[in-house]
Design an enzyme around this catalytic site. Structure first.
Site, PDB file in Angstrom:
ATOM      1  N   GLY A  42      -1.166  -2.916  -9.370  1.00 25.42           N
ATOM      2  CA  GLY A  42      -1.911  -3.996  -9.148  1.00 25.42           C
ATOM      3  C   GLY A  42      -1.835  -4.200  -7.604  1.00 25.42           C
ATOM      4  CB  SER A  43      -2.759  -7.776  -6.157  1.00 28.39           C
ATOM      5  OG  SER A  43      -1.704  -8.671  -7.057  1.00 28.39           O
ATOM      6  N   GLY A  82       0.688  -9.617  -6.930  1.00 31.18           N
ATOM      7  CA  GLY A  82       1.394  -9.575  -8.317  1.00 31.18           C
ATOM      8  C   GLY A  82       2.677  -8.832  -8.343  1.00 31.18           C
ATOM      9  N   GLY A  83       2.544  -7.489  -7.757  1.00 35.65           N
ATOM     10  CA  GLY A  83       3.700  -6.609  -7.930  1.00 35.65           C
ATOM     11  C   GLY A  83       5.141  -7.112  -7.326  1.00 35.65           C
ATOM     12  CD  GLU A 122      -0.389   2.236  -6.356  1.00 34.60           C
ATOM     13  OE1 GLU A 122      -0.827   1.122  -5.564  1.00 34.60           O
ATOM     14  OE2 GLU A 122      -1.333   2.884  -7.415  1.00 34.60           O
ATOM     15  CB  CYS A 137      -4.482   2.073  -5.288  1.00 31.92           C
ATOM     16  SG  CYS A 137      -4.251   3.442  -6.480  1.00 31.92           S
TER      17      CYS A 137
END
Lengths: 539, 539
Positions: free
Chosen positions: A249-250, A253-254, A273, A310
């Site tokens: 994700g972003s 967030g990660g 990731e 991504c």
């Protein structure tokens, strides 16, 4: 459970904990149709702290059973999940189209890839390759002291929390690579579904649960938790029974999950990731030779998946000169011919708009091309921005990922500028070099820079498209991921969820099959420093 | 540099940065003789922030050269380091004896193990096994899209910071496994020497630097920084050019470095081995059959290395009953016959005293045996404490590591209590099961518990003694280490300092040798899913 007939599963809005519906909480949320901006009709029940706990406890209970399960049985289960997903593919595609705005054909291809992932992991698990058995037999003459009998293999780490991505709802969603690799490793999985496509998540979870049920595997090995706030994910990552985290994700967030995980009293590993800029470096010779073809390829790469992969190239470094005009023309024309759908959700839409507003204020950046306007509430017109290598190096926002159908062309006027620009780029999942045979020395210079900064280096290709194979590396140094030693795509992903255990002087009868002297699983093992599939003679 | 003659190297108190003496700072510190408590005469210069920076920058510069160095050359260098260490062994042992209070015979054995480590890594590197080449050839029929040519191998992560341990000055010190495995991986190393034996650190660094110099390898690939305060280590771990950290030492030290590393703007991985309790579970049948032998083995295991090994058994679970009396008697007698040296340093001494004072206040813990008093300022008399499984479970301090010649015997009265105790123990580097053939079911129950909690499970042995082999696993779940997926001992340790890079559609001429089609290094490679040492036919 009865065999599926027609629309066998309904979306109810429940969490699915160890095969059972659960809606203990009072907070609900709704999906949003990206084409209309209208909310759906199903109220999704955000998981409560108690539900997170129930899912984690079920996973821990299931882990005990999984640990003792023959790998062949795990292979059978993975294949059954793949079969069920294939079987329900039309239903799942129909739902995902509504949830994500992605096209039915793209989603169908994505499901092929998703079931391929499960089957590829089944093959890995059945081969036993992932157990990496290493055996050193006793050696009384070993220096400085006699060597005991040592037998090492990889074992599951325990319950894994998986955070599904919004952009690839099957292959990086509830049924994604993290779920497949963790189950393959023998780990129970608790998935936090992405709030952007909760109906798809629920259907996928029901299909997976049915397969687990049909296989008489422990039901607790899979749960789905829903939620549109950060609390569900936070409770999951900080739950003491969770032993590893997979996330796609972003960056925000990660990184937030990473920060929570490393601050636990027992820190755990987070494989996040978080996307990247995926720079493309075009040499003057390459642009001279293939300006039109490269322009078209870049247009395709920034519009596939509606620009939300991504591995989308965010920055393309191109030499000044007449070839650049041809390149930009081809790019612009192809963009106008591309038909794409809306963005995935309002968050992505607003962040991209905000990024572009900020970029518009930078002197030295101009918009050179636009694609056709995209219909719908979250429709976003593809954009090509042009700047110079110098301006790009001055403004970090130009070097960052902008998630959507946008690319920044950075022009350079000599090799030194190109290498400086490569050095200035942040770490990425991929780096791409477009060059000709005559560019050997420039390519070597570029390669020296990008090898330190990326997990996959592409020569004369485009970064989008991540094949699910043994040799794939989908992961780069931070901030592309939080753990560059691993991949989230390809068979090596299974090693994320395994850790080594060595058995010393263990009696044959108690050794796991992979380490027994007569090699009942017929594995290739590293015995006294040599690969061998032979049985070991009894001493 | 001249060939060594006699005492070729003097201890000067300098830091050694890329082969050059450096003493920029004003803060100095002195070593302390553990037998007399007297400070040494050499003033050691604590590295300044600028010196840390210089070492990290030299390491980054050297990394560029190392990345391109053929693995065979790295093998040669590792062997040269081993040869030089062997050559200077008497000098190094003499110095380490003064610094650590360890015996010359133990230190000589340790040096054998140390040079073995370097040579074993040389062998690994020369074989290319560590590069793990994986090749997937193009496949136009691949699902869902054609597969490009993908070639994956492992590459060095970049400059590594190594924190040397106090207790094993050669094999886990400046010349330890972390240094050897990082150099083998092709990473430059900056070592923070342990303040407990700075003279030994300096001599080791001079020997290693001489070998690097003689081999015409980049000098920046190795530096030694000295310091007795936390600032040097903190500056090193937070330096942006450092990409990974290896540490062996206390929980407090390792956890502090971990916390710094994960809070960096670019977080990096920390492989901290922080010791553990290493529980030994003795079944009733085993104690009945081998009470005396087990008592002696435990006495030996808690006194070897003067009780300061990270694999020292801290807790031994023994069944109540008459055999326990025989066991304790044998343990006590053997302890009285053991001759051991002083503790390594004042910090260890005071912490152990403080632990025992706290334990003495717990009701239900008694001291059953003492060894002979140990002479010297830091002499510490070996101690056997006895308690019940119930009391052990109530007081966390009893389950923790106490670094020194101390063991806690925890008595249990039935299998249920034994399993409860096993469940209550914290994660460890090792877990040991002492059992008889008749114990199969109990062993299985114990194993299910300890497999989740330890990296090495020993059957009818003792945890001390960590063979340097392929199959060794020296690392367990937190708090034993900060990364249970790796080992700090054995050839697999090299994987700590490598990360995968995939080359997509790369021209033959530009591929690294390990991935070239004609396989010039004759490696075993995983090609299209099958292990093969063959060349790949040109397409």
């Amino acid at each position: 459970m009865a065999e599926p007939t027609g629309r066998a599963f309904e979306v109810t809005g429940a969490n699915l904990i160890a095969g059972r519906d659960s809606r203990a909480g009072s907070h609900t949320f709704y999906s949003v149709d990206p084409r209309t901006g209208e909310p759906g009709t199903v109220a999704f029940s955000s998981a409560t702290r108690e539900e997170v706990d129930a899912a984690a406890c079920s996973a821990a209970e299931a882990s005990k059973v999984l640990r003792a399960l023959p790998t062949a049985k795990i292979g059978t289960l993975l294949r059954r999940i793949a079969d069920r997903l294939d079987e329900y593919c039309p239903l799942l595609v129909e739902q995902a189209e509504l949830d994500t705005g992605l096209s039915a054909s793209a989603l169908t291809r994505e499901m092929q890839r998703t079931t391929w992932q499960f089957r590829a992991f089944a093959e890995v698990v059945e081969s036993g390759w992932h157990l990496r058995p290493i055996i050193d037999l006793p050696d009384p003459d070993f220096i400085p002291v006699p060597r005991p009998d040592l037998r090492r293999m990889l074992a599951p780490v325990g319950p894994v929390a998986v955070f599904a991505a919004s952009n690839v709802p099957f292959a990086f969603g509830v049924s994604g690579g993290d779920t497949a690799s963790a189950l393959a490793a023998g780990c129970a999985v608790v998935v936090k579904g992405h709030q952007s496509h909760p109906s798809t998540s629920e259907l996928l979870a029901r299909v997976i649960s049915e397969a687990i049920n049909a296989d008489e595997a422990p039901k607790g090995m899979f749960s789905l938790l829903q939620g549109d706030q950060e609390d569900v994910g936070a409770a999951l990552v900080t739950h003491p029974l969770i032993k590893a985290v997979g996330f796609t994700g972003s960056f925000r967030g990660g990184k937030a999950l990473f920060d929570l995980a490393v601050r636990r009293s027992e820190p755990i590993v987070v494989y996040a990731e978080m996307g990247s800029t995926n720079p493309v470096f075009v040499t003057p010779a390459a642009l001279d030779a293939r300006a039109e073809q490269l322009g078209q390829a870049v247009a395709d790469a920034i519009t596939v998946g509606n620009g939300q992969f991504c591995t989308k190239p965010g920055v393309v470094a191109v030499p000044d000169g007449p070839a650049r005009v041809r390149f930009e023309e081809a790019l612009g024309q192809r963009l106008l011919a591309s038909s794409i759908g809306p963005l995935l959700n309002q968050k992505i839409f607003h962040e991209l708009e905000s990024d572009l507003r900020e970029i518009a204020l930078i002197e030295g950046v101009t918009e050179s091309d636009r694609g056709v306007d995209v219909e719908g509430a979250l429709g976003f017109t593809p954009r090509v921005l042009v700047t110079s290598a110098g301006v790009l190096q001055e403004h970090s926002i130009l070097r960052e990922e902008h998630f959507g159908p946008v690319v920044i062309l950075a022009s350079y006027s000599n090799e030194e500028q190109l290498l400086e620009l490569a050095t200035a780029m942040p770490n990425s999942l991929t780096a791409t070099i477009q060059a000709e045979d005559c560019d050997v020395s420039l390519v070597r210079d570029l390669e020296e820079i990008v090898t330190k900064k990326a997990g996959r280096i592409i020569y004369n290709g485009i970064p989008t498209g991540v094949a699910v194979t043994h040799a794939m590396q989908h992961g780069g140094p931070f901030p592309a991921t939080t753990d560059s030693s691993s991949t989230s795509v390809g068979s090596s992903a299974i090693f994320r969820f395994l850790r080594p255990v060595t058995f010393q002087n263990y009696p044959e009868a108690l050794l796991p099959p992979a380490l027994q002297s007569d090699n009942p699983l017929h594995l290739e093992r590293f015995v006294n420093g040599v690969m061998s599939a032979d049985a070991i003679a009894k001493g």
